[in-house]
Design a protein around this motif. Sequence first.
Motif, PDB file in Angstrom:
ATOM      1  N   ASP A   1       0.828  -1.207   0.000  1.00  0.00           N
ATOM      2  CA  ASP A   1       0.000   0.000   0.000  1.00  0.00           C
ATOM      3  C   ASP A   1       0.866   1.262   0.000  1.00  0.00           C
ATOM      4  O   ASP A   1       0.580   2.223  -0.727  1.00  0.00           O
ATOM      5  CB  ASP A   1      -0.923  -0.002   1.214  1.00  0.00           C
ATOM      6  N   ALA A   2       1.909   1.275   0.818  1.00  0.00           N
ATOM      7  CA  ALA A   2       2.790   2.444   0.889  1.00  0.00           C
ATOM      8  C   ALA A   2       3.466   2.706  -0.453  1.00  0.00           C
ATOM      9  O   ALA A   2       3.621   3.869  -0.870  1.00  0.00           O
ATOM     10  CB  ALA A   2       3.835   2.245   1.981  1.00  0.00           C
ATOM     11  N   MET A   3       3.866   1.646  -1.140  1.00  0.00           N
ATOM     12  CA  MET A   3       4.478   1.818  -2.459  1.00  0.00           C
ATOM     13  C   MET A   3       3.472   2.381  -3.462  1.00  0.00           C
ATOM     14  O   MET A   3       3.824   3.200  -4.319  1.00  0.00           O
ATOM     15  CB  MET A   3       5.079   0.505  -2.939  1.00  0.00           C
ATOM     16  N   LYS A   4       2.219   1.963  -3.346  1.00  0.00           N
ATOM     17  CA  LYS A   4       1.185   2.537  -4.213  1.00  0.00           C
ATOM     18  C   LYS A   4       1.019   4.026  -3.929  1.00  0.00           C
ATOM     19  O   LYS A   4       0.872   4.831  -4.848  1.00  0.00           O
ATOM     20  CB  LYS A   4      -0.139   1.801  -4.004  1.00  0.00           C
ATOM     21  N   GLN A   5       1.042   4.382  -2.632  1.00  0.00           N
ATOM     22  CA  GLN A   5       0.929   5.790  -2.258  1.00  0.00           C
ATOM     23  C   GLN A   5       2.082   6.592  -2.857  1.00  0.00           C
ATOM     24  O   GLN A   5       1.884   7.670  -3.425  1.00  0.00           O
ATOM     25  CB  GLN A   5       0.941   5.933  -0.728  1.00  0.00           C
ATOM     26  N   ALA A   6       3.303   6.062  -2.727  1.00  0.00           N
ATOM     27  CA  ALA A   6       4.476   6.767  -3.245  1.00  0.00           C
ATOM     28  C   ALA A   6       4.435   6.870  -4.760  1.00  0.00           C
ATOM     29  O   ALA A   6       4.836   7.886  -5.337  1.00  0.00           O
ATOM     30  CB  ALA A   6       5.751   6.045  -2.789  1.00  0.00           C
ATOM     31  N   GLY A   7       3.944   5.812  -5.403  1.00  0.00           N
ATOM     32  CA  GLY A   7       3.912   5.794  -6.858  1.00  0.00           C
ATOM     33  C   GLY A   7       3.007   6.845  -7.455  1.00  0.00           C
ATOM     34  O   GLY A   7       3.274   7.358  -8.560  1.00  0.00           O
ATOM     35  N   LYS A   8       1.921   7.179  -6.760  1.00  0.00           N
ATOM     36  CA  LYS A   8       0.958   8.139  -7.317  1.00  0.00           C
ATOM     37  C   LYS A   8       1.094   9.547  -6.720  1.00  0.00           C
ATOM     38  O   LYS A   8       0.383  10.460  -7.134  1.00  0.00           O
ATOM     39  CB  LYS A   8      -0.464   7.630  -7.114  1.00  0.00           C
ATOM     40  N   ASP A   9       2.005   9.716  -5.769  1.00  0.00           N
ATOM     41  CA  ASP A   9       2.188  11.016  -5.117  1.00  0.00           C
ATOM     42  C   ASP A   9       3.134  11.880  -5.951  1.00  0.00           C
ATOM     43  O   ASP A   9       4.315  11.556  -6.117  1.00  0.00           O
ATOM     44  CB  ASP A   9       2.759  10.807  -3.714  1.00  0.00           C
ATOM     45  N   ASP A  10       2.615  13.008  -6.458  1.00  0.00           N
ATOM     46  CA  ASP A  10       3.440  13.892  -7.290  1.00  0.00           C
ATOM     47  C   ASP A  10       4.578  14.534  -6.510  1.00  0.00           C
ATOM     48  O   ASP A  10       5.518  15.067  -7.109  1.00  0.00           O
ATOM     49  CB  ASP A  10       2.567  14.988  -7.895  1.00  0.00           C
ATOM     50  N   ASN A  11       4.503  14.512  -5.197  1.00  0.00           N
ATOM     51  CA  ASN A  11       5.569  15.068  -4.360  1.00  0.00           C
ATOM     52  C   ASN A  11       6.720  14.088  -4.141  1.00  0.00           C
ATOM     53  O   ASN A  11       7.705  14.435  -3.504  1.00  0.00           O
ATOM     54  CB  ASN A  11       5.010  15.487  -3.003  1.00  0.00           C
ATOM     55  N   VAL A  12       6.585  12.866  -4.650  1.00  0.00           N
ATOM     56  CA  VAL A  12       7.601  11.828  -4.467  1.00  0.00           C
ATOM     57  C   VAL A  12       8.339  11.582  -5.777  1.00  0.00           C
ATOM     58  O   VAL A  12       7.713  11.329  -6.811  1.00  0.00           O
ATOM     59  CB  VAL A  12       6.967  10.514  -3.970  1.00  0.00           C
TER      60      VAL A  12
END
Length: 278
Positions: A54-65
């Motif tokens: 889940d965290a990797m999905k969050q990072a993958g779609k976060d434009d700030n990452v």
Amino acid sequence: MQLQLVEHIFVTMAGPSNYQYILYEVRDKVAKITLNRPKKKNAIKLQMMVEITDAMKQAGKDDNVVICMLTGAGDYYSSGNDLTNFSDESTGLNSMEEGIKYGSQVLEDFVRGFIDFPKQLIAAVNGPAVGIAVTTLGLVDVVYAADTATFVTPFTTLGQCAEGCSSYTFSKIMGPSLASEVLYFGRKLAAQEAKNCGLISDVFPRDSFHQEVESRVRRYASLYPETLMAAKKLCRDIDREQLHQAVTSELKTLNVLWVSEECMHGVMDFLMKKNSKL
């Protein structure tokens, strides 16, 4: 003797603010995922696997990452899958078959998440790594290790086989002979050996490890994000289909081995030896 997975079937997709087994933070365009069970050597429970996915999905779609980094809390990167997932004192599951089906799906989602992660993924291996914590390094873009890190995949002593796409990636990374010794016979690699065979990029002293890695990662995160993602897609697309096929093949074999007598004995022997040391 029957073995069952003790994880509750109703594993929740926790958000970044209420993860149970990992820490997740975004700072200076870097998403940092920390395996956070230091008293258990960061052994990976199914719920932890779900949270990392889940965290990797969050990072993958976060434009700030721009960059995502994986590391471990304490002295270990991770001691691999928590083998107390295998137990005859099951709660929350109706049958061994149900537990294996669920655990297999969690593992599949976890590994495919590594394959398809769209941004640069860096592993900061701060200490010993075991099992799936080693095999998934073959799916990471850059791996740095502390000089105290070791790498071992003791699958056959547990009646299991390669996972994390290592049946495909390891022979490409380190050559077929060494890959066979690592995956079949559990050869342990020291940090410098892992660097020499191409599994990791660089080794740093334990005392300065985090400073060295974070300095590099911050520098990488300042690069053009769309260019980095395009470069990642270009390189990953070469092997993407083969990697996904490796996941399918490995899980097919694991699902057979998990119900075998050898796996049952291997896991029980490990747990008994572990308990005798307590």
